[in-house]
Design a protein around this motif. Structure first.
Motif, PDB file in Angstrom:
ATOM      1  N   GLN A  10       0.845  -1.200   0.000  1.00 47.86           N
ATOM      2  CA  GLN A  10       0.000   0.000   0.000  1.00 47.86           C
ATOM      3  C   GLN A  10       0.882   1.251   0.000  1.00 47.86           C
ATOM      4  O   GLN A  10       0.618   2.201  -0.743  1.00 47.86           O
ATOM      5  CB  GLN A  10      -0.914   0.021   1.223  1.00 47.86           C
ATOM      6  N   HIS A  11       1.913   1.248   0.818  1.00 47.38           N
ATOM      7  CA  HIS A  11       2.825   2.397   0.882  1.00 47.38           C
ATOM      8  C   HIS A  11       3.525   2.589  -0.465  1.00 47.38           C
ATOM      9  O   HIS A  11       3.703   3.730  -0.910  1.00 47.38           O
ATOM     10  CB  HIS A  11       3.853   2.206   1.989  1.00 47.38           C
ATOM     11  N   ARG A  12       3.920   1.479  -1.107  1.00 48.48           N
ATOM     12  CA  ARG A  12       4.582   1.582  -2.408  1.00 48.48           C
ATOM     13  C   ARG A  12       3.635   2.154  -3.459  1.00 48.48           C
ATOM     14  O   ARG A  12       4.040   2.992  -4.270  1.00 48.48           O
ATOM     15  CB  ARG A  12       5.131   0.216  -2.837  1.00 48.48           C
ATOM     16  N   VAL A  13       2.377   1.705  -3.467  1.00 56.40           N
ATOM     17  CA  VAL A  13       1.401   2.219  -4.431  1.00 56.40           C
ATOM     18  C   VAL A  13       1.224   3.727  -4.240  1.00 56.40           C
ATOM     19  O   VAL A  13       1.275   4.497  -5.199  1.00 56.40           O
ATOM     20  CB  VAL A  13       0.045   1.489  -4.308  1.00 56.40           C
ATOM     21  N   ALA A  14       1.026   4.150  -3.000  1.00 50.35           N
ATOM     22  CA  ALA A  14       0.818   5.569  -2.719  1.00 50.35           C
ATOM     23  C   ALA A  14       2.045   6.393  -3.083  1.00 50.35           C
ATOM     24  O   ALA A  14       1.937   7.439  -3.747  1.00 50.35           O
ATOM     25  CB  ALA A  14       0.469   5.760  -1.243  1.00 50.35           C
ATOM     26  N   SER A  15       3.218   5.932  -2.683  1.00 52.74           N
ATOM     27  CA  SER A  15       4.449   6.691  -2.925  1.00 52.74           C
ATOM     28  C   SER A  15       4.811   6.743  -4.397  1.00 52.74           C
ATOM     29  O   SER A  15       5.312   7.761  -4.889  1.00 52.74           O
ATOM     30  CB  SER A  15       5.602   6.080  -2.124  1.00 52.74           C
ATOM     31  N   SER A  16       4.552   5.666  -5.128  1.00 55.27           N
ATOM     32  CA  SER A  16       4.902   5.661  -6.547  1.00 55.27           C
ATOM     33  C   SER A  16       3.943   6.512  -7.371  1.00 55.27           C
ATOM     34  O   SER A  16       4.273   6.895  -8.498  1.00 55.27           O
ATOM     35  CB  SER A  16       4.965   4.227  -7.088  1.00 55.27           C
ATOM     36  N   ALA A  17       2.797   6.867  -6.834  1.00 54.79           N
ATOM     37  CA  ALA A  17       1.864   7.754  -7.536  1.00 54.79           C
ATOM     38  C   ALA A  17       2.369   9.200  -7.556  1.00 54.79           C
ATOM     39  O   ALA A  17       2.086   9.949  -8.492  1.00 54.79           O
ATOM     40  CB  ALA A  17       0.487   7.695  -6.882  1.00 54.79           C
ATOM     41  N   VAL A  18       3.132   9.576  -6.539  1.00 53.77           N
ATOM     42  CA  VAL A  18       3.537  10.972  -6.379  1.00 53.77           C
ATOM     43  C   VAL A  18       4.322  11.516  -7.579  1.00 53.77           C
ATOM     44  O   VAL A  18       3.970  12.580  -8.107  1.00 53.77           O
ATOM     45  CB  VAL A  18       4.285  11.178  -5.047  1.00 53.77           C
ATOM     46  N   PRO A  19       5.375  10.844  -8.066  1.00 53.41           N
ATOM     47  CA  PRO A  19       6.103  11.416  -9.209  1.00 53.41           C
ATOM     48  C   PRO A  19       5.238  11.604 -10.455  1.00 53.41           C
ATOM     49  O   PRO A  19       5.413  12.571 -11.197  1.00 53.41           O
ATOM     50  CB  PRO A  19       7.224  10.397  -9.471  1.00 53.41           C
ATOM     51  N   TRP A  20       4.322  10.678 -10.694  1.00 50.03           N
ATOM     52  CA  TRP A  20       3.444  10.796 -11.859  1.00 50.03           C
ATOM     53  C   TRP A  20       2.521  12.004 -11.727  1.00 50.03           C
ATOM     54  O   TRP A  20       2.284  12.727 -12.699  1.00 50.03           O
ATOM     55  CB  TRP A  20       2.627   9.518 -12.051  1.00 50.03           C
ATOM     56  N   LEU A  21       2.004  12.229 -10.521  1.00 48.08           N
ATOM     57  CA  LEU A  21       1.134  13.378 -10.288  1.00 48.08           C
ATOM     58  C   LEU A  21       1.920  14.684 -10.436  1.00 48.08           C
ATOM     59  O   LEU A  21       1.443  15.636 -11.064  1.00 48.08           O
ATOM     60  CB  LEU A  21       0.492  13.284  -8.903  1.00 48.08           C
ATOM     61  N   LEU A  22       3.139  14.716  -9.879  1.00 47.14           N
ATOM     62  CA  LEU A  22       3.970  15.914 -10.005  1.00 47.14           C
ATOM     63  C   LEU A  22       4.318  16.184 -11.464  1.00 47.14           C
ATOM     64  O   LEU A  22       4.268  17.328 -11.920  1.00 47.14           O
ATOM     65  CB  LEU A  22       5.239  15.761  -9.169  1.00 47.14           C
ATOM     66  N   ALA A  23       4.657  15.134 -12.203  1.00 42.35           N
ATOM     67  CA  ALA A  23       5.018  15.287 -13.614  1.00 42.35           C
ATOM     68  C   ALA A  23       3.848  15.817 -14.437  1.00 42.35           C
ATOM     69  O   ALA A  23       4.043  16.514 -15.431  1.00 42.35           O
ATOM     70  CB  ALA A  23       5.500  13.960 -14.186  1.00 42.35           C
ATOM     71  N   ALA A  24       2.626  15.493 -14.010  1.00 48.76           N
ATOM     72  CA  ALA A  24       1.437  15.977 -14.710  1.00 48.76           C
ATOM     73  C   ALA A  24       1.078  17.408 -14.296  1.00 48.76           C
ATOM     74  O   ALA A  24       0.100  17.970 -14.790  1.00 48.76           O
ATOM     75  CB  ALA A  24       0.260  15.032 -14.454  1.00 48.76           C
ATOM     76  N   GLY A  25       1.847  17.970 -13.360  1.00 47.29           N
ATOM     77  CA  GLY A  25       1.632  19.356 -12.964  1.00 47.29           C
ATOM     78  C   GLY A  25       0.741  19.545 -11.753  1.00 47.29           C
ATOM     79  O   GLY A  25       0.356  20.669 -11.434  1.00 47.29           O
ATOM     80  N   TYR A  26       0.429  18.471 -11.056  1.00 45.22           N
ATOM     81  CA  TYR A  26      -0.435  18.580  -9.877  1.00 45.22           C
ATOM     82  C   TYR A  26       0.396  18.797  -8.620  1.00 45.22           C
ATOM     83  O   TYR A  26       1.520  18.321  -8.508  1.00 45.22           O
ATOM     84  CB  TYR A  26      -1.296  17.320  -9.730  1.00 45.22           C
ATOM     85  N   ARG A  27      -0.177  19.527  -7.685  1.00 46.49           N
ATOM     86  CA  ARG A  27       0.430  19.730  -6.369  1.00 46.49           C
ATOM     87  C   ARG A  27      -0.038  18.588  -5.483  1.00 46.49           C
ATOM     88  O   ARG A  27      -1.249  18.392  -5.325  1.00 46.49           O
ATOM     89  CB  ARG A  27       0.006  21.076  -5.779  1.00 46.49           C
ATOM     90  N   ALA A  84       1.692  11.952   3.413  1.00 47.38           N
ATOM     91  CA  ALA A  84       2.050  11.905   4.834  1.00 47.38           C
ATOM     92  C   ALA A  84       3.331  11.099   5.018  1.00 47.38           C
ATOM     93  O   ALA A  84       3.539  10.076   4.363  1.00 47.38           O
ATOM     94  CB  ALA A  84       0.911  11.295   5.640  1.00 47.38           C
ATOM     95  N   LYS A  85       4.193  11.571   5.912  1.00 47.36           N
ATOM     96  CA  LYS A  85       5.516  10.945   6.067  1.00 47.36           C
ATOM     97  C   LYS A  85       5.444   9.504   6.528  1.00 47.36           C
ATOM     98  O   LYS A  85       6.316   8.714   6.191  1.00 47.36           O
ATOM     99  CB  LYS A  85       6.399  11.772   6.988  1.00 47.36           C
ATOM    100  N   GLU A  86       4.421   9.110   7.258  1.00 46.51           N
ATOM    101  CA  GLU A  86       4.346   7.722   7.730  1.00 46.51           C
ATOM    102  C   GLU A  86       3.945   6.746   6.618  1.00 46.51           C
ATOM    103  O   GLU A  86       4.022   5.538   6.795  1.00 46.51           O
ATOM    104  CB  GLU A  86       3.404   7.580   8.933  1.00 46.51           C
ATOM    105  N   ILE A  87       3.549   7.268   5.483  1.00 46.48           N
ATOM    106  CA  ILE A  87       3.170   6.443   4.329  1.00 46.48           C
ATOM    107  C   ILE A  87       4.295   6.420   3.293  1.00 46.48           C
ATOM    108  O   ILE A  87       4.458   5.453   2.562  1.00 46.48           O
ATOM    109  CB  ILE A  87       1.878   6.997   3.681  1.00 46.48           C
ATOM    110  N   PHE A  88       5.082   7.480   3.249  1.00 48.86           N
ATOM    111  CA  PHE A  88       6.068   7.680   2.198  1.00 48.86           C
ATOM    112  C   PHE A  88       7.122   6.572   2.178  1.00 48.86           C
ATOM    113  O   PHE A  88       7.755   6.276   3.182  1.00 48.86           O
ATOM    114  CB  PHE A  88       6.745   9.036   2.382  1.00 48.86           C
ATOM    115  N   ASP A  89       7.321   5.978   1.000  1.00 49.87           N
ATOM    116  CA  ASP A  89       8.331   4.938   0.761  1.00 49.87           C
ATOM    117  C   ASP A  89       9.323   5.505  -0.252  1.00 49.87           C
ATOM    118  O   ASP A  89       9.010   5.618  -1.438  1.00 49.87           O
ATOM    119  CB  ASP A  89       7.645   3.677   0.232  1.00 49.87           C
ATOM    120  N   GLU A  90      10.492   5.883   0.237  1.00 48.95           N
ATOM    121  CA  GLU A  90      11.504   6.547  -0.597  1.00 48.95           C
ATOM    122  C   GLU A  90      11.901   5.706  -1.803  1.00 48.95           C
ATOM    123  O   GLU A  90      12.016   6.217  -2.914  1.00 48.95           O
ATOM    124  CB  GLU A  90      12.742   6.864   0.249  1.00 48.95           C
TER     125      GLU A  90
END
Length: 129
Positions: A65-82, A86-92
């Protein structure tokens, strides 16, 4: 008002206290392109009309679950979304792997300085779910 509206972002990814579910709260009346992107990243859409949110599937193991959530972030940022997670979910490691895939999809794009620092946990009282 959604948590994303309150925080001034397009998407807030968080887990409420005493809840196993990871939520991805999008801003009120988010465009279908954002909602479809969240769908395509493995998050499940819930609600109807303007009362919409996404969740990471809760039937998968917590680390996944943490990997799914964390791996979504770069795609959202690349699409221009802010987006904020949460740090307890983030998987570097998951974030970095997804960021490399994003860079591979966008040749010629300069590399970002790195991930947006994860936020403090979102209080349950700020959510509308």
């Amino acid at each position: 008002m959604s948590l994303a509206d309150e925080c001034g972002t397009d998407v807030e990814i968080y887990r409420r206290a005493f809840d196993r579910t990871i939520y991805a709260d999008s801003r009120t009346a988010a465009p279908e392109t954002l909602l479809a992107l969240l769908d395509s990243l493995g998050l499940q859409r819930h609600g109807q009309a303007i009362y919409l949110w996404h969740q990471v599937p809760d039937h998968i193991p917590e680390a996944q679950q943490h990997r799914v959530a964390s791996s979504a972030v770069p795609w959202l940022l690349a699409a221009g979304y802010r987006v904020n997670i949460a740090k307890e979910i983030f998987d570097e490691a998951a974030y970095q792997q997804a960021a490399r895939h994003v860079q591979g999809q966008r040749p010629g794009t300069p590399r970002s300085a790195g991930p947006v620092p994860p936020s403090a946990p979102a209080p349950g009282s700020r959510s509308r779910h």
